[in-house]
Enzyme design. Structure first.
Site, mmCIF file in Angstrom:
data_model
loop_
_atom_site.group_PDB
_atom_site.id
_atom_site.type_symbol
_atom_site.label_atom_id
_atom_site.label_comp_id
_atom_site.label_asym_id
_atom_site.label_seq_id
_atom_site.Cartn_x
_atom_site.Cartn_y
_atom_site.Cartn_z
ATOM 1 N N HIS A 50 76.046 76.643 37.017
ATOM 2 C CA HIS A 50 74.688 76.887 37.499
ATOM 3 C C HIS A 50 73.762 75.690 37.287
ATOM 4 C CE1 HIS A 50 71.617 79.294 39.225
ATOM 5 N NE2 HIS A 50 72.137 80.463 38.925
ATOM 6 N N ASP B 28 83.040 82.677 57.824
ATOM 7 C CA ASP B 28 84.268 82.939 58.593
ATOM 8 C C ASP B 28 85.055 81.630 58.718
ATOM 9 O OD1 ASP B 28 86.206 83.405 60.474
ATOM 10 O OD2 ASP B 28 84.837 84.054 62.064
HETATM 11 C C1 LIG Z 1 61.375 86.405 44.694
HETATM 12 C C2 LIG Z 1 62.142 87.171 45.713
HETATM 13 C C3 LIG Z 1 63.301 87.886 45.045
HETATM 14 C C4 LIG Z 1 61.172 88.179 46.362
HETATM 15 O O1 LIG Z 1 61.784 88.744 47.467
HETATM 16 P P1 LIG Z 1 60.961 89.624 48.518
HETATM 17 O O2 LIG Z 1 61.841 89.929 49.653
HETATM 18 O O3 LIG Z 1 60.329 90.758 47.796
HETATM 19 O O4 LIG Z 1 59.737 88.715 48.950
HETATM 20 P P2 LIG Z 1 59.719 87.584 50.027
HETATM 21 O O5 LIG Z 1 58.366 87.001 49.999
HETATM 22 O O6 LIG Z 1 60.871 86.659 49.806
HETATM 23 O O7 LIG Z 1 59.941 88.330 51.432
HETATM 24 C C5 LIG Z 1 59.056 89.318 51.878
HETATM 25 C C6 LIG Z 1 59.522 89.784 53.235
HETATM 26 O O8 LIG Z 1 59.564 88.660 54.121
HETATM 27 C C7 LIG Z 1 60.872 88.474 54.608
HETATM 28 N N1 LIG Z 1 61.169 87.045 54.655
HETATM 29 C C8 LIG Z 1 61.064 86.164 53.664
HETATM 30 N N2 LIG Z 1 61.391 84.930 54.088
HETATM 31 C C9 LIG Z 1 61.736 85.049 55.371
HETATM 32 C C10 LIG Z 1 62.173 84.148 56.375
HETATM 33 N N3 LIG Z 1 62.344 82.853 56.111
HETATM 34 N N4 LIG Z 1 62.445 84.624 57.602
HETATM 35 C C11 LIG Z 1 62.282 85.946 57.876
HETATM 36 N N5 LIG Z 1 61.862 86.841 56.963
HETATM 37 C C12 LIG Z 1 61.585 86.406 55.751
HETATM 38 C C13 LIG Z 1 61.785 89.155 53.573
HETATM 39 O O9 LIG Z 1 63.031 89.495 54.181
HETATM 40 C C14 LIG Z 1 60.933 90.355 53.213
HETATM 41 O O10 LIG Z 1 61.003 91.338 54.209
HETATM 42 P P3 LIG Z 1 61.864 92.682 54.058
HETATM 43 O O11 LIG Z 1 61.166 93.523 53.070
HETATM 44 O O12 LIG Z 1 61.924 93.284 55.411
HETATM 45 O O13 LIG Z 1 63.204 92.250 53.551
HETATM 46 C C15 LIG Z 1 62.692 86.264 46.848
HETATM 47 O O14 LIG Z 1 61.631 85.649 47.551
HETATM 48 C C16 LIG Z 1 63.645 85.206 46.363
HETATM 49 O O15 LIG Z 1 63.261 84.146 45.866
HETATM 50 N N6 LIG Z 1 64.943 85.431 46.531
HETATM 51 C C17 LIG Z 1 66.007 84.544 46.204
HETATM 52 C C18 LIG Z 1 66.479 84.828 44.825
HETATM 53 C C19 LIG Z 1 67.689 83.993 44.461
HETATM 54 O O16 LIG Z 1 67.786 82.842 44.874
HETATM 55 N N7 LIG Z 1 68.594 84.619 43.720
HETATM 56 C C20 LIG Z 1 69.830 84.051 43.338
HETATM 57 C C21 LIG Z 1 69.686 83.318 42.065
HETATM 58 S S1 LIG Z 1 71.098 82.332 41.751
HETATM 59 C C22 LIG Z 1 72.243 83.483 41.320
HETATM 60 O O17 LIG Z 1 72.020 84.589 41.076
HETATM 61 C C23 LIG Z 1 73.599 82.959 41.288
HETATM 62 C C24 LIG Z 1 74.339 83.192 42.520
HETATM 63 O O18 LIG Z 1 73.937 84.028 43.311
HETATM 64 O O19 LIG Z 1 75.362 82.522 42.691
#
Ligand SMILES: CC(C)(COP(=O)(O)OP(=O)(O)OC[C@H]1O[C@@H](n2cnc3c(N)ncnc32)[C@H](O)[C@@H]1OP(=O)(O)O)[C@@H](O)C(=O)NCCC(=O)NCCSC(=O)CC(=O)O
Length: 459
Positions: free
Chosen positions: A162, A405
């Site tokens: 990581h 894929d």
């Molecule tokens: C902080 C968050 C969890 C919050 O998520 P939320 O969905 O609540 O909030 P958000 O602001 O991102 O998005 C709000 C709404 O906008 C939509 N939205 C956001 N960005 C978008 C885009 N670029 N295009 C279209 N829609 C988009 C989302 O789908 C959601 O709608 P709707 O409600 O319809 O969906 C996220 O933003 C985030 O950072 N996610 C990534 C986390 C991550 O990287 N995790 C892995 C860590 S590493 C790990 O763990 C290791 C590994 O995986 O290997």
């Protein structure tokens, strides 16, 4: 399980890119994860009637050749973490003799069971999972395993350090490898812009010595003054690992999400509209509620819930979505088990998770960044003593893992193996593109039974 081959795949030697050294400094985001255990992911590909001869003559050569080409774009993944004596912090180092450790194996386990949604023992996935080798002097950045299931399919496994790459970069790498493999392995394989990694570290600014602060936090946590110990690149063992967990996958559909949202709004007619009731917030709050209820027990128990935030779009200036590395921070909260056991437990969870996401939006991702690592290390200590119920999240429905894929169809299942060691659940998009969420679970058998009886039975 039979190991057929243990090898190293090097970046395609026909390219001049592979013959030059490369070194990348670790950023503060990378150093946060320096000694934390790696993330393990498996991609299951069904292929009816797959024989060992076909695997050896078609599948494996194509996968290896395309991997070698993909590594030209992802050169750091062919290298290792090193800590040169003249460097204040570790670096990712690639030299032309380096390559990715690859294990090729054959399994007689039940492919359909392991790639299905039903319940099975978590340890059954371990033989399919590559091991990340780390020592005092060096740490692999990734390791890969390709496992044949005769007659049924094959599985591609990746373990990722990581401090080198987060979930976004890991899944981008797998999608790039799959893309090049599917295209047919021509030399000069180019990648579409969204899969082309940005290795340039200058796009990310340290807010002010956070890299060295995180190194100091790591040194302090080790409780040793010896230089060898301080500079050791060995990863910490998982301390909170529970024994005999079982795994299962559940799915939350758009229809379920609609009901979950309506349920919160009906219980909070005045304030509900101000909440950030995204797919992520509803899913995580609901799953956390079911997990705490599945354990039941004493309401005084401490519960920590937390998740990673992708910082790329949230930095000023924003970092490109295809930036290679780790670029996330953590947020979270403590509660008591009773908060979730209570009749309105799900609404409580939705409010808390919504607040956490809103705080990030309002205050930015760098707020309190200096203390994030010590907070996470302290939670790890409490988790190891089993006094704390920790519910964290791996993966994201935004990673698009089912788009990987290699040319034989999309995966039938993608799982995060490492959730059986750290109290996490894993999230991915629904495989069928219906914008639901797939949730991976690893729980004690009694808790899994309880979970199954609770899940979507009530909101
Ligand atoms: C902080 C968050 C969890 C919050 O998520 P939320 O969905 O609540 O909030 P958000 O602001 O991102 O998005 C709000 C709404 O906008 C939509 N939205 C956001 N960005 C978008 C885009 N670029 N295009 C279209 N829609 C988009 C989302 O789908 C959601 O709608 P709707 O409600 O319809 O969906 C996220 O933003 C985030 O950072 N996610 C990534 C986390 C991550 O990287 N995790 C892995 C860590 S590493 C790990 O763990 C290791 C590994 O995986 O290997």
């Amino acid at each position: 399980m039979k190991i057929l081959e243990s090898t190293r795949v090097t970046p395609s030697p026909n390219s001049p890119i592979a013959s030059a050294d490369l070194s990348l400094p670790l950023t503060f985001f990378d150093l946060f994860w320096l000694k934390l255990p790696p993330v393990e992911r498996l991609f299951f590909y069904p292929l009816n009637g797959l024989t060992l001869p076909r695997f050896n003559s078609e599948i494996l050569p194509k996968l290896k050749q395309s991997l070698s080409l993909t590594l030209l774009h992802f050169l750091p993944l062919a290298g290792n973490l090193k800590w040169p004596s003249n460097s204040p912090k570790p670096i990712i180092s690639y030299t032309p003799s380096d390559g990715v450790p690859l294990t090729v194996a054959q399994s007689d386990a039940d492919f359909d069971l392991l790639s299905g949604n039903g319940v099975y023992e978590a340890v059954e996935l371990h033989p399919l999972t590559p091991v990340l080798i780390t020592s005092d002097d060096s740490a692999s950045t990734i390791a890969l395993q390709i496992t044949l299931f005769p007659n049924t399919g094959f599985c591609v496994g990746i373990v990722a350090h990581h401090a080198v790459l987060d979930g976004k970069t890991t899944t981008m790498f797998i999608k790039s490898w799959a893309y090049i493999c599917k295209q047919g392995n021509t030399e000069n394989s180019s990648l579409p812009p969204e899969l082309t990694p940005v290795l340039d570290r200058s796009v990310l600014r340290d807010p002010g010595g956070v890299d060295m602060l995180y190194l100091k936090t790591w040194f302090d946590s080790m409780g040793s003054d010896s230089d060898t110990d301080k500079k050791s690149l060995k990863i910490l063992p998982n301390k909170g690992e529970a024994e005999s967990l079982v795994r299962a996958t559940v799915e939350i559909t758009r229809e379920d999400l609609k009901k979950l949202r309506e349920s919160v709004l009906s219980k909070l007619p005045d304030t509900g509209k101000d909440l950030h009731l995204s797919t992520f917030v509803l899913t995580y709050a609901y799953i956390a509620t079911c997990i705490v209820r599945s354990r039941g027990g004493n309401g005084d128990r401490d519960v920590a819930f937390g998740f990673a935030i992708d910082c790329r779009p949230r930095l000023d200036p924003p970092v490109p979505g295809n930036y290679f590395g780790s670029c996330n921070t953590m947020t979270g909260e403590f509660a008591k088990a009773r908060d979730f056991l209570d009749e309105n437990g799900f609404v409580f969870g939705a409010q808390k998770v919504s607040d956490l996401v809103k705080q990030v939006k309002e205050k930015g991702v760098l707020e309190g960044i200096e203390t994030k690592l010590s907070l996470v290390l302290n939670i790890g200590v409490e988790f190891a003593t089993k006094s704390l119920q920790l519910i964290s999240v791996a993966g994201s429905p935004g990673f698009g893992v089912y788009g990987s894929d290699f040319g034989w169809g999309k995966p039938v299942k993608v799982v995060v193996v490492s959730i059986d060691k750290n109290g996490a659940v894993s999230l991915a998009e629904s495989r069928d593109g219906s914008r639901g969420v797939e949730v991976g679970l690893a729980l004690k058998i009694q808790e899994m039974e309880k979970f199954s009886s609770l899940f979507l039975a009530e909101f």
